[in-house]
Design a protein around this motif. Structure first.
Motif, PDB file in Angstrom:
ATOM      1  N   LEU A   1      17.233 -44.539  27.933  1.00 31.31           N
ATOM      2  CA  LEU A   1      16.527 -43.870  27.310  1.00 31.31           C
ATOM      3  C   LEU A   1      15.194 -43.728  26.782  1.00 31.31           C
ATOM      4  CD1 LEU A   1      18.329 -46.634  24.573  1.00 31.31           C
ATOM      5  CD2 LEU A   1      18.484 -44.315  25.168  1.00 31.31           C
ATOM      6  N   ALA A   2      14.348 -44.186  27.456  1.00 32.56           N
ATOM      7  CA  ALA A   2      12.966 -44.155  27.921  1.00 32.56           C
ATOM      8  C   ALA A   2      12.721 -42.691  28.225  1.00 32.56           C
ATOM      9  CB  ALA A   2      12.370 -44.932  29.134  1.00 32.56           C
ATOM     10  N   ALA A   3      13.263 -42.548  29.496  1.00 32.73           N
ATOM     11  CA  ALA A   3      13.260 -40.877  30.115  1.00 32.73           C
ATOM     12  C   ALA A   3      13.620 -39.864  28.322  1.00 32.73           C
ATOM     13  CB  ALA A   3      14.253 -40.351  30.835  1.00 32.73           C
ATOM     14  N   ALA A   4      14.918 -39.817  28.220  1.00 31.66           N
ATOM     15  CA  ALA A   4      14.959 -39.004  27.029  1.00 31.66           C
ATOM     16  C   ALA A   4      13.622 -39.330  26.499  1.00 31.66           C
ATOM     17  CB  ALA A   4      16.097 -39.445  26.054  1.00 31.66           C
ATOM     18  N   LEU A   5      13.018 -39.869  25.476  1.00 30.31           N
ATOM     19  CA  LEU A   5      12.181 -40.399  24.227  1.00 30.31           C
ATOM     20  C   LEU A   5      10.352 -40.223  25.903  1.00 30.31           C
ATOM     21  CD1 LEU A   5      11.957 -44.222  23.153  1.00 30.31           C
ATOM     22  CD2 LEU A   5      12.146 -41.759  22.713  1.00 30.31           C
ATOM     23  N   ILE A   6       9.969 -39.679  26.706  1.00 27.87           N
ATOM     24  CA  ILE A   6       8.958 -39.457  27.119  1.00 27.87           C
ATOM     25  C   ILE A   6       9.210 -37.754  27.587  1.00 27.87           C
ATOM     26  CG2 ILE A   6      10.091 -39.568  29.907  1.00 27.87           C
ATOM     27  CD1 ILE A   6       6.558 -39.914  28.100  1.00 27.87           C
ATOM     28  N   GLY A   7      10.495 -37.787  28.020  1.00 31.36           N
ATOM     29  CA  GLY A   7      10.848 -36.241  27.498  1.00 31.36           C
ATOM     30  C   GLY A   7      10.643 -35.099  26.334  1.00 31.36           C
ATOM     31  N   ALA A   8      10.716 -35.647  25.050  1.00 34.54           N
ATOM     32  CA  ALA A   8      10.946 -35.180  24.170  1.00 34.54           C
ATOM     33  C   ALA A   8       9.253 -35.544  23.595  1.00 34.54           C
ATOM     34  CB  ALA A   8      11.562 -36.542  23.037  1.00 34.54           C
ATOM     35  N   ALA A   9       8.714 -36.702  23.563  1.00 33.35           N
ATOM     36  CA  ALA A   9       7.205 -36.134  24.112  1.00 33.35           C
ATOM     37  C   ALA A   9       6.378 -35.054  24.692  1.00 33.35           C
ATOM     38  CB  ALA A   9       6.369 -37.636  23.369  1.00 33.35           C
ATOM     39  N   SER A  10       6.623 -34.828  26.006  1.00 34.27           N
ATOM     40  CA  SER A  10       5.961 -34.581  26.608  1.00 34.27           C
ATOM     41  C   SER A  10       6.274 -33.140  26.547  1.00 34.27           C
ATOM     42  CB  SER A  10       5.962 -35.040  28.424  1.00 34.27           C
ATOM     43  OG  SER A  10       7.122 -35.108  29.080  1.00 34.27           O
ATOM     44  N   PHE A  11       7.751 -32.577  26.987  1.00 34.14           N
ATOM     45  CA  PHE A  11       8.161 -31.393  26.596  1.00 34.14           C
ATOM     46  C   PHE A  11       8.310 -31.322  25.366  1.00 34.14           C
ATOM     47  CE2 PHE A  11      10.589 -32.141  30.133  1.00 34.14           C
ATOM     48  CZ  PHE A  11      10.065 -32.166  31.305  1.00 34.14           C
ATOM     49  N   GLY A  12       8.712 -31.492  24.177  1.00 32.79           N
ATOM     50  CA  GLY A  12       8.784 -30.784  22.967  1.00 32.79           C
ATOM     51  C   GLY A  12       7.512 -30.849  22.493  1.00 32.79           C
ATOM     52  N   SER A  13       6.231 -31.191  22.707  1.00 28.48           N
ATOM     53  CA  SER A  13       5.194 -31.369  21.963  1.00 28.48           C
ATOM     54  C   SER A  13       4.299 -29.597  22.717  1.00 28.48           C
ATOM     55  CB  SER A  13       4.347 -32.264  22.002  1.00 28.48           C
ATOM     56  OG  SER A  13       3.977 -32.665  23.524  1.00 28.48           O
ATOM     57  N   GLN A  14       4.751 -29.391  23.758  1.00 28.11           N
ATOM     58  CA  GLN A  14       4.036 -28.228  24.203  1.00 28.11           C
ATOM     59  C   GLN A  14       3.334 -27.316  23.585  1.00 28.11           C
ATOM     60  OE1 GLN A  14       6.658 -27.012  28.053  1.00 28.11           O
ATOM     61  NE2 GLN A  14       5.553 -29.113  28.694  1.00 28.11           N
ATOM     62  N   THR A  15       4.772 -26.134  23.155  1.00 25.45           N
ATOM     63  CA  THR A  15       4.090 -25.139  21.767  1.00 25.45           C
ATOM     64  C   THR A  15       3.595 -25.921  20.714  1.00 25.45           C
ATOM     65  OG1 THR A  15       6.049 -24.064  22.450  1.00 25.45           O
ATOM     66  CG2 THR A  15       5.278 -23.177  20.643  1.00 25.45           C
ATOM     67  N   ALA A  16       2.958 -27.163  20.067  1.00 26.62           N
ATOM     68  CA  ALA A  16       2.614 -27.596  19.269  1.00 26.62           C
ATOM     69  C   ALA A  16       1.267 -27.494  19.414  1.00 26.62           C
ATOM     70  CB  ALA A  16       3.107 -28.372  18.526  1.00 26.62           C
ATOM     71  N   LEU A  17       1.512 -28.457  20.955  1.00 26.41           N
ATOM     72  CA  LEU A  17       0.005 -28.343  21.146  1.00 26.41           C
ATOM     73  C   LEU A  17      -0.910 -27.304  21.437  1.00 26.41           C
ATOM     74  CD1 LEU A  17       0.688 -31.524  23.484  1.00 26.41           C
ATOM     75  CD2 LEU A  17      -0.997 -31.451  21.457  1.00 26.41           C
ATOM     76  N   ILE A  18      -0.679 -26.517  22.130  1.00 30.75           N
ATOM     77  CA  ILE A  18      -1.172 -25.595  22.328  1.00 30.75           C
ATOM     78  C   ILE A  18      -1.334 -24.520  21.008  1.00 30.75           C
ATOM     79  CG2 ILE A  18      -0.955 -22.993  23.830  1.00 30.75           C
ATOM     80  CD1 ILE A  18       0.751 -24.945  25.868  1.00 30.75           C
ATOM     81  N   THR A  19      -0.613 -23.907  20.658  1.00 31.41           N
ATOM     82  CA  THR A  19      -0.541 -23.567  18.733  1.00 31.41           C
ATOM     83  C   THR A  19      -2.471 -23.966  18.669  1.00 31.41           C
ATOM     84  OG1 THR A  19       0.947 -24.034  17.958  1.00 31.41           O
ATOM     85  CG2 THR A  19       1.873 -21.764  18.723  1.00 31.41           C
ATOM     86  N   PHE A  20      -2.545 -25.273  18.607  1.00 31.47           N
ATOM     87  CA  PHE A  20      -3.138 -25.579  17.489  1.00 31.47           C
ATOM     88  C   PHE A  20      -3.997 -25.236  18.061  1.00 31.47           C
ATOM     89  CE2 PHE A  20      -6.206 -28.914  16.286  1.00 31.47           C
ATOM     90  CZ  PHE A  20      -5.882 -29.653  15.284  1.00 31.47           C
ATOM     91  N   VAL A  21      -3.910 -25.528  19.314  1.00 31.93           N
ATOM     92  CA  VAL A  21      -5.182 -24.666  19.954  1.00 31.93           C
ATOM     93  C   VAL A  21      -6.500 -23.253  20.021  1.00 31.93           C
ATOM     94  CG1 VAL A  21      -7.009 -24.815  22.013  1.00 31.93           C
ATOM     95  CG2 VAL A  21      -5.612 -26.735  22.041  1.00 31.93           C
ATOM     96  N   ALA A  22      -5.312 -22.840  19.875  1.00 33.55           N
ATOM     97  CA  ALA A  22      -5.281 -21.532  19.852  1.00 33.55           C
ATOM     98  C   ALA A  22      -5.608 -21.155  18.154  1.00 33.55           C
ATOM     99  CB  ALA A  22      -4.134 -20.831  20.426  1.00 33.55           C
ATOM    100  N   SER A  23      -5.254 -22.260  17.290  1.00 39.18           N
ATOM    101  CA  SER A  23      -5.305 -21.864  15.799  1.00 39.18           C
ATOM    102  C   SER A  23      -7.060 -21.465  15.444  1.00 39.18           C
ATOM    103  CB  SER A  23      -4.627 -22.431  14.988  1.00 39.18           C
ATOM    104  OG  SER A  23      -3.325 -22.865  15.209  1.00 39.18           O
TER     105      SER A  23
ATOM    106  N   GLY B   1      14.084 -33.537  25.690  1.00 38.09           N
ATOM    107  CA  GLY B   1      12.756 -32.348  25.636  1.00 38.09           C
ATOM    108  C   GLY B   1      13.123 -31.267  24.571  1.00 38.09           C
ATOM    109  N   SER B   2      14.066 -30.880  24.453  1.00 34.41           N
ATOM    110  CA  SER B   2      14.981 -30.214  23.390  1.00 34.41           C
ATOM    111  C   SER B   2      15.556 -30.049  22.229  1.00 34.41           C
ATOM    112  CB  SER B   2      16.258 -28.858  24.065  1.00 34.41           C
ATOM    113  OG  SER B   2      17.382 -30.424  24.168  1.00 34.41           O
ATOM    114  N   ILE B   3      15.561 -31.070  22.325  1.00 35.68           N
ATOM    115  CA  ILE B   3      15.861 -31.828  21.126  1.00 35.68           C
ATOM    116  C   ILE B   3      15.227 -32.237  20.367  1.00 35.68           C
ATOM    117  CG2 ILE B   3      16.501 -33.523  19.243  1.00 35.68           C
ATOM    118  CD1 ILE B   3      19.375 -33.976  21.744  1.00 35.68           C
ATOM    119  N   ALA B   4      13.625 -32.324  20.807  1.00 36.07           N
ATOM    120  CA  ALA B   4      12.275 -32.246  20.094  1.00 36.07           C
ATOM    121  C   ALA B   4      11.401 -31.662  19.766  1.00 36.07           C
ATOM    122  CB  ALA B   4      11.354 -33.422  20.774  1.00 36.07           C
ATOM    123  N   GLY B   5      12.195 -30.223  20.652  1.00 35.13           N
ATOM    124  CA  GLY B   5      11.331 -29.095  20.062  1.00 35.13           C
ATOM    125  C   GLY B   5      12.102 -28.350  18.976  1.00 35.13           C
ATOM    126  N   ALA B   6      13.343 -28.821  18.624  1.00 38.48           N
ATOM    127  CA  ALA B   6      13.996 -28.399  17.424  1.00 38.48           C
ATOM    128  C   ALA B   6      13.444 -28.893  16.381  1.00 38.48           C
ATOM    129  CB  ALA B   6      15.125 -28.289  17.563  1.00 38.48           C
TER     130      ALA B   6
END
Length: 468
Positions: free
Chosen positions: A261-283, A400-405
């Motif tokens: 469960l911890a693996a799924a949660l850390i994947g949600a945070a690290s993978f799922g947030s990638q695009t959001a973090l990058i698009t925020f920086v570029a805004s 990560g994929s579920i969090a990304g969605a």
């Protein structure tokens, strides 16, 4: 160790491509004229398909030979990267990312080859070298993308550089790597694999299109009902088949459940947030009132400290663990990652503030992704280690994929008035969700079962990335 040296080049290219795609995400949005919420599907579909490729290709490798399936994974990687480079539209780009996700199956297959070809001590060192090559490649990719964007004319020319590199690296598995000698006498659980794939598609489509269709619409509810039915079938089928695609029975083992469960949660945070973090920086802050306005040719350099921080965190994990205990180290790494996301949620208006938050998050995340699989392997018997490692990778990518969605739905629901552009508060919500996921993962590790009796943790500890 010759086989390790040959595979290092494959992992370097794999890491460089991953780092480049992260850096080029805002440029892809501008090139195809898609919104930040739609852009999250570039990574979400990548991780969804990886959740299928990794266990499927790994299982086929056990049966038919790991070199043979390494060739398949490398070919998928190369074809997908070429498709991304020549994509005429956003749909073709997403299809290319689905194929490109085959790159995440490379490392597990290479690890299996190394275990087959080398003595245990050499194999541990070799796996550490491959992990080091991958993480180094990711950091290099961040900078390579920025410098190529500065030197070449247009995004398409930049994307052709990794495309050519992936085609060239195909020579390694096709001509220079020996085949593994051991074979598993097993079959493929096609029904379970198909159910998992359809479940992810139904769930992510429902989450992703929910804001546009309405959460109470018949289509959205129908997709969620279908996803629930497919999940129920998948779990029942996997529990009843002797050769499951994903051994869900292991999820019920008390000493392993919380770590998975911890693996799924850390994947949600690290993978799922990638695009959001990058698009925020570029805004652009002048137009939107938030963001840092980092251009593509600067983005890689700006992200590099985060990658270095992750390497430092991974390198320190074993040493800190020997001092304070590996269980405390795992908890601390996840807590630090949560703190980094919390810092970003509160302070993100200036570049120094954002860098501090991402460096804190990077150190914790680097230590966590090194400590968590080690904890899982330490609590596995010798006959369970390979299966549990594969299950860890699958759950991390699924998370990560579920969090990304989910994050895409947040970004498309909370927008600036009269536009489809996400508001600042949407990004803040995403960051707080990531902090909560990491904090929950940290709490779960406190109740993780200890190493099985008679199997000392040190005998199966992962090699230190610093040594690699």
């Amino acid at each position: 160790m010759k086989v390790v040296g040959l595979l290092v080049g494959v992992e370097l290219v794999s890491g460089i491509v991953q780092g480049m795609m992260a850096t080029l995400t805002p440029a892809l949005g501008a090139h195809y004229d898609v919104s930040a919420s739609a852009l999250t599907w570039v990574n979400t579909l990548f991780y969804v398909s990886a959740a299928i490729w990794v266990p499927l290709l790994g299982r086929l490798g056990d049966i038919h030979g790991h070199r043979r399936l390494l060739r398949v994974a490398a070919t998928l990687f190369a074809v997908g990267t070429v498709a991304v480079a020549m994509a005429p539209g956003f749909g073709t780009l997403l299809a290319g990312r689905v194929l490109q996700a085959g790159l995440l199956a490379l490392l597990p297959l290479e690890m299996a080859l190394v275990r087959d070809q080398l003595e245990p001590a050499q194999a541990r060192a070799g796996i550490g070298i491959l992990i080091g090559a991958l993480t180094t490649g990711v950091s290099l990719g961040l900078v390579v993308a920025s410098e190529l964007s500065r030197a070449l004319d247009g995004l398409t020319q930049v994307l052709w550089v990794p495309a050519v590199a992936t085609v060239l690296v195909l020579a390694v598995p096709f001509f220079f790597v020996p085949e593994s000698t051991r074979r598993a006498k097993a079959g493929i659980d096609w029904a379970g694999t198909a159910a998992l794939c359809l479940f992810l598609i139904a769930l992510l489509l429902g989450v992703g299109r929910g804001p546009a269709w309405g959460w109470g619409s018949a289509r959205t509810i129908g997709l969620f009902v279908l996803a629930a039915a497919l999940l129920a079938f998948f779990v029942k089928h996997e529990r009843g088949t002797p050769e499951p695609a994903v051994d869900v029975r292991r999820l019920g083992q008390p000493r392993m459940l919380v770590l998975f469960l911890a693996a799924a949660l850390i994947g949600a945070a690290s993978f799922g947030s990638q695009t959001a973090l990058i698009t925020f920086v570029a805004s652009p802050p002048k137009q939107l009132g938030y963001g840092l306005g980092i251009s593509t040719d600067q983005l890689g350099w700006y992200m590099l400290p985060t990658g270095i921080a992750a390497l430092v965190g991974a390198a320190l994990m074993n040493r800190v663990g020997r001092t304070v205990g590996h269980r405390a180290t795992l908890f601390g790494s996840l807590a630090v990652t949560a703190a980094g996301f919390a810092v970003l949620a509160v302070w993100h208006d200036t570049r120094p503030e954002y860098l501090i938050g991402t460096i804190v998050m990077g150190v914790g995340n680097g230590a966590a992704i090194a400590a968590l699989p080690a904890a899982i392997l330490e609590r596995s018997t010798e006959t369970e280690s390979g299966i549990n490692a594969g299950l860890y990778n699958t759950l991390r990518t699924v998370g990560g994929s579920i969090a990304g969605a989910i994050f895409a739905a947040v970004l498309s629901s909370m927008v600036l008035t009269g536009s489809a552009v996400p508001s600042e508060s949407a990004y803040v919500v995403v960051l707080w969700l990531c902090a909560a996921a990491c904090l929950l993962a940290a709490c779960l590790t406190l109740v993780a079962g200890r190493t099985p009796a008679g199997e000392p943790a040190a005998s199966r500890a992962l090699p230190e990335p610093a040594t690699a």
